[in-house]
Design a protein around this motif. Sequence first.
Motif, PDB file in Angstrom:
ATOM      1  N   TRP A   1       0.837  -1.209   0.000  1.00  0.00           N
ATOM      2  CA  TRP A   1       0.000   0.000   0.000  1.00  0.00           C
ATOM      3  C   TRP A   1       0.866   1.250   0.000  1.00  0.00           C
ATOM      4  O   TRP A   1       0.508   2.269  -0.595  1.00  0.00           O
ATOM      5  CB  TRP A   1      -0.972  -0.035   1.194  1.00  0.00           C
ATOM      6  N   ASP A   2       2.039   1.174   0.669  1.00  0.00           N
ATOM      7  CA  ASP A   2       2.983   2.300   0.610  1.00  0.00           C
ATOM      8  C   ASP A   2       3.387   2.546  -0.843  1.00  0.00           C
ATOM      9  O   ASP A   2       3.418   3.685  -1.314  1.00  0.00           O
ATOM     10  CB  ASP A   2       4.257   1.990   1.422  1.00  0.00           C
ATOM     11  N   ALA A   3       3.708   1.453  -1.532  1.00  0.00           N
ATOM     12  CA  ALA A   3       4.146   1.589  -2.928  1.00  0.00           C
ATOM     13  C   ALA A   3       3.023   2.206  -3.766  1.00  0.00           C
ATOM     14  O   ALA A   3       3.249   3.125  -4.566  1.00  0.00           O
ATOM     15  CB  ALA A   3       4.535   0.225  -3.490  1.00  0.00           C
ATOM     16  N   PHE A   4       1.799   1.728  -3.525  1.00  0.00           N
ATOM     17  CA  PHE A   4       0.656   2.246  -4.283  1.00  0.00           C
ATOM     18  C   PHE A   4       0.495   3.754  -4.054  1.00  0.00           C
ATOM     19  O   PHE A   4       0.365   4.535  -4.995  1.00  0.00           O
ATOM     20  CB  PHE A   4      -0.611   1.498  -3.868  1.00  0.00           C
ATOM     21  N   ALA A   5       0.537   4.149  -2.766  1.00  0.00           N
ATOM     22  CA  ALA A   5       0.309   5.572  -2.449  1.00  0.00           C
ATOM     23  C   ALA A   5       1.471   6.440  -2.921  1.00  0.00           C
ATOM     24  O   ALA A   5       1.283   7.614  -3.256  1.00  0.00           O
ATOM     25  CB  ALA A   5       0.084   5.740  -0.955  1.00  0.00           C
ATOM     26  N   SER A   6       2.686   5.863  -2.962  1.00  0.00           N
ATOM     27  CA  SER A   6       3.839   6.678  -3.387  1.00  0.00           C
ATOM     28  C   SER A   6       3.799   6.924  -4.897  1.00  0.00           C
ATOM     29  O   SER A   6       4.470   7.822  -5.395  1.00  0.00           O
ATOM     30  CB  SER A   6       5.152   6.001  -2.980  1.00  0.00           C
ATOM     31  N   ASP A   7       3.035   6.113  -5.619  1.00  0.00           N
ATOM     32  CA  ASP A   7       2.797   6.352  -7.050  1.00  0.00           C
ATOM     33  C   ASP A   7       4.102   6.628  -7.811  1.00  0.00           C
ATOM     34  O   ASP A   7       4.293   7.714  -8.370  1.00  0.00           O
ATOM     35  CB  ASP A   7       1.833   7.554  -7.195  1.00  0.00           C
ATOM     36  N   PRO A   8       4.994   5.617  -7.824  1.00  0.00           N
ATOM     37  CA  PRO A   8       6.315   5.874  -8.406  1.00  0.00           C
ATOM     38  C   PRO A   8       6.237   6.311  -9.883  1.00  0.00           C
ATOM     39  O   PRO A   8       5.332   5.892 -10.619  1.00  0.00           O
ATOM     40  CB  PRO A   8       7.029   4.523  -8.285  1.00  0.00           C
ATOM     41  N   GLU A   9       7.201   7.120 -10.232  1.00  0.00           N
ATOM     42  CA  GLU A   9       7.270   7.688 -11.588  1.00  0.00           C
ATOM     43  C   GLU A   9       7.154   6.601 -12.673  1.00  0.00           C
ATOM     44  O   GLU A   9       6.444   6.764 -13.666  1.00  0.00           O
ATOM     45  CB  GLU A   9       8.619   8.420 -11.707  1.00  0.00           C
ATOM     46  N   HIS A  10       7.813   5.455 -12.450  1.00  0.00           N
ATOM     47  CA  HIS A  10       7.839   4.438 -13.518  1.00  0.00           C
ATOM     48  C   HIS A  10       6.490   3.729 -13.688  1.00  0.00           C
ATOM     49  O   HIS A  10       6.331   2.909 -14.586  1.00  0.00           O
ATOM     50  CB  HIS A  10       8.975   3.423 -13.301  1.00  0.00           C
ATOM     51  N   TRP A  11       5.520   4.010 -12.803  1.00  0.00           N
ATOM     52  CA  TRP A  11       4.177   3.444 -13.006  1.00  0.00           C
ATOM     53  C   TRP A  11       3.308   4.369 -13.853  1.00  0.00           C
ATOM     54  O   TRP A  11       2.226   3.993 -14.271  1.00  0.00           O
ATOM     55  CB  TRP A  11       3.468   3.253 -11.653  1.00  0.00           C
ATOM     56  N   ARG A  12       3.736   5.604 -14.050  1.00  0.00           N
ATOM     57  CA  ARG A  12       2.813   6.610 -14.603  1.00  0.00           C
ATOM     58  C   ARG A  12       2.652   6.548 -16.121  1.00  0.00           C
ATOM     59  O   ARG A  12       1.643   6.991 -16.649  1.00  0.00           O
ATOM     60  CB  ARG A  12       3.267   8.019 -14.192  1.00  0.00           C
ATOM     61  N   GLU A  13       3.649   6.053 -16.808  1.00  0.00           N
ATOM     62  CA  GLU A  13       3.599   5.921 -18.273  1.00  0.00           C
ATOM     63  C   GLU A  13       3.095   7.193 -18.945  1.00  0.00           C
ATOM     64  O   GLU A  13       2.172   7.167 -19.777  1.00  0.00           O
ATOM     65  CB  GLU A  13       2.742   4.710 -18.669  1.00  0.00           C
ATOM     66  N   GLY A  14       3.649   8.300 -18.537  1.00  0.00           N
ATOM     67  CA  GLY A  14       3.315   9.569 -19.190  1.00  0.00           C
ATOM     68  C   GLY A  14       2.060  10.240 -18.638  1.00  0.00           C
ATOM     69  O   GLY A  14       1.729  11.354 -19.048  1.00  0.00           O
ATOM     70  N   GLY A  15       1.368   9.596 -17.704  1.00  0.00           N
ATOM     71  CA  GLY A  15       0.168  10.204 -17.122  1.00  0.00           C
ATOM     72  C   GLY A  15       0.509  11.107 -15.949  1.00  0.00           C
ATOM     73  O   GLY A  15       1.668  11.209 -15.539  1.00  0.00           O
ATOM     74  N   SER A  16      -0.528  11.772 -15.398  1.00  0.00           N
ATOM     75  CA  SER A  16      -0.313  12.661 -14.252  1.00  0.00           C
ATOM     76  C   SER A  16      -0.076  11.828 -13.000  1.00  0.00           C
ATOM     77  O   SER A  16      -0.201  10.595 -13.016  1.00  0.00           O
ATOM     78  CB  SER A  16      -1.577  13.506 -14.029  1.00  0.00           C
ATOM     79  N   GLU A  17       0.227  12.506 -11.898  1.00  0.00           N
ATOM     80  CA  GLU A  17       0.224  11.821 -10.596  1.00  0.00           C
ATOM     81  C   GLU A  17      -1.195  11.344 -10.319  1.00  0.00           C
ATOM     82  O   GLU A  17      -2.155  11.870 -10.895  1.00  0.00           O
ATOM     83  CB  GLU A  17       0.636  12.800  -9.495  1.00  0.00           C
ATOM     84  N   LEU A  18      -1.348  10.415  -9.390  1.00  0.00           N
ATOM     85  CA  LEU A  18      -2.686   9.879  -9.100  1.00  0.00           C
ATOM     86  C   LEU A  18      -3.574  10.902  -8.391  1.00  0.00           C
ATOM     87  O   LEU A  18      -3.097  11.669  -7.541  1.00  0.00           O
ATOM     88  CB  LEU A  18      -2.579   8.648  -8.202  1.00  0.00           C
ATOM     89  N   PHE A  19      -4.852  10.913  -8.755  1.00  0.00           N
ATOM     90  CA  PHE A  19      -5.886  11.604  -7.979  1.00  0.00           C
ATOM     91  C   PHE A  19      -6.628  10.511  -7.212  1.00  0.00           C
ATOM     92  O   PHE A  19      -6.901   9.440  -7.754  1.00  0.00           O
ATOM     93  CB  PHE A  19      -6.894  12.299  -8.905  1.00  0.00           C
ATOM     94  N   HIS A  20      -6.966  10.812  -5.953  1.00  0.00           N
ATOM     95  CA  HIS A  20      -7.708   9.834  -5.146  1.00  0.00           C
ATOM     96  C   HIS A  20      -9.015  10.470  -4.686  1.00  0.00           C
ATOM     97  O   HIS A  20      -8.999  11.581  -4.133  1.00  0.00           O
ATOM     98  CB  HIS A  20      -6.911   9.422  -3.905  1.00  0.00           C
ATOM     99  N   VAL A  21     -10.123   9.773  -4.897  1.00  0.00           N
ATOM    100  CA  VAL A  21     -11.432  10.277  -4.474  1.00  0.00           C
ATOM    101  C   VAL A  21     -12.112   9.204  -3.635  1.00  0.00           C
ATOM    102  O   VAL A  21     -12.161   8.031  -4.024  1.00  0.00           O
ATOM    103  CB  VAL A  21     -12.297  10.638  -5.705  1.00  0.00           C
ATOM    104  N   VAL A  22     -12.620   9.639  -2.476  1.00  0.00           N
ATOM    105  CA  VAL A  22     -13.256   8.700  -1.539  1.00  0.00           C
ATOM    106  C   VAL A  22     -14.758   8.949  -1.530  1.00  0.00           C
ATOM    107  O   VAL A  22     -15.209  10.078  -1.692  1.00  0.00           O
ATOM    108  CB  VAL A  22     -12.636   8.906  -0.130  1.00  0.00           C
ATOM    109  N   HIS A  23     -15.535   7.888  -1.353  1.00  0.00           N
ATOM    110  CA  HIS A  23     -16.990   8.002  -1.216  1.00  0.00           C
ATOM    111  C   HIS A  23     -17.360   7.807   0.249  1.00  0.00           C
ATOM    112  O   HIS A  23     -16.922   6.857   0.887  1.00  0.00           O
ATOM    113  CB  HIS A  23     -17.675   6.937  -2.071  1.00  0.00           C
ATOM    114  N   ASP A  24     -18.209   8.718   0.756  1.00  0.00           N
ATOM    115  CA  ASP A  24     -18.522   8.713   2.184  1.00  0.00           C
ATOM    116  C   ASP A  24     -19.996   8.458   2.484  1.00  0.00           C
ATOM    117  O   ASP A  24     -20.487   8.861   3.515  1.00  0.00           O
ATOM    118  CB  ASP A  24     -18.210  10.098   2.784  1.00  0.00           C
TER     119      ASP A  24
END
Length: 430
Positions: free
Chosen positions: A220-243
Amino acid sequence: MRRGDHSGRLFALNQVIFLIENRWLLGLNRIQNTIKVRTITEEEFPAWERAAALGFGEHTTEARQLQIRGTTEIDRTIGAFDGDRVVGTTSAHTFTMSVPGGAVPLAYVDWVAVLPTHRRNGILTRMTKRQLSDFHERGEPLAGLTATESSIYERFGYGIASWIENWSIRREHTGMTGPASATVETRFVSPQEAREIGPVIYDRVRRERSGMFDYNGQWWDAFASDPEHWREGGSELFHVVHDGYGGPGGLVSYRIRDRSEVVVLLLLGATPKVESALWRHCFGIELMDSIVASSRPIDDPLPWMLTEPRRLERSVQDGLWLRLVDVQKALSSRSYASECRVVIQVHDPMCLWNEKRIEVETSPDGVSCKPTSRSPDLEISVSDLASIYLGGTTLSTLGRAGRIEEHTRGSLKTLDRAFATERFPWTVEF
Ligand SMILES: CC(C)(COP(=O)(O)OP(=O)(O)OC[C@H]1O[C@@H](n2cnc3c(N)ncnc32)[C@H](O)[C@@H]1OP(=O)(O)O)[C@@H](O)C(=O)NCCC(=O)NCCS
């Protein structure tokens, strides 16, 4: 040589083929003899990771090495060495995977690669054989992986245990059935908050779905850190929660590509209503042309929530490849939907400890799987057994594909009823 007489030329040609074949065989033996397959040491990790990256046609960086080291178990990391050079790589992660009625230890195979300079010399075969006997010694009943090519792994006893869908839809066609909620239930959260909330929602989904791993904190740390090599030219991750349901009940994580496309990486909801609200969020992002999502479960309700389901472009692909490392243990570790008593002859030339007749008896009290000398009701390869293990397909389908030999009429159907599951299996991969 007379005109029209080809025997001399044929003899010469045969000589050339003989020489080429022998040179090839000698080359193969030379390579096989010099390659050593063994567990790597901590110091060898950087060279090992560099070789894995090269095998996938990529370059590595220090940041990438650090991130991958975080989820690598060195004592489960194998290298093929040509002298002191790493030319082949594979590793395994220690997981448990949800199965009908519980969870079972599973070795998840990762970073399988052989350098282009050393391919087709049997290095993958040697690494895989070693890995499977290691899993067996550790008492792990299952192994799993996702494959770059669907023709590689059946020979090693892996079978397709789940199918996944990749989606793409233009935003103008994303009308949804039913009314949207009158209140705002979604909010953007930071990567740190997503790191906290993600595992809680994931565990709720996991309880109802086979094929999901128990990712630990490092994943989960790796997921949240959103490493550069996972992005494939896309933006950093946006996270949206439903409450909507008295606390976080869903999470969607996506990136924007080319300022026009929403790329959904993870969308998990505790209920279909929550998932529907999260899709509405993704479909409502203005200025975007399209939304894409990969690796969705094949029984995902989204197509049924769209007013124009045909507009959702769907492609199906093999998902989890599963290997029953210990057939008896694996069959004893899940629950069954109905009673049966069937003798199966398992064929597993790579792991001979599985090559036997097993009597599978399921009842409301549980399951018993024991070796027997009774004549088999059906014969099945270990890879086909893996394909039905989580309910991803049925024996009847495999039978119609000519893959199963049924000796006792009706035994396929009896086992199908016992293996039936409410939902199709799904693996969320980081
Ligand atoms: C896939 C890969 C690891 C195979 O390694 P390898 O050492 O060449 O494999 P082996 O020599 O042990 O081959 C074993 C068998 O698999 C077959 N095979 C290997 N790679 C294959 C591929 N990509 N497609 C189809 N068949 C393949 C071989 O032809 C051989 O078959 P045979 O026994 O009938 O002759 C290597 O090609 C590679 O690194 N590819 C790029 C990275 C990748 O795709 N990794 C897999 C991740 S799941």
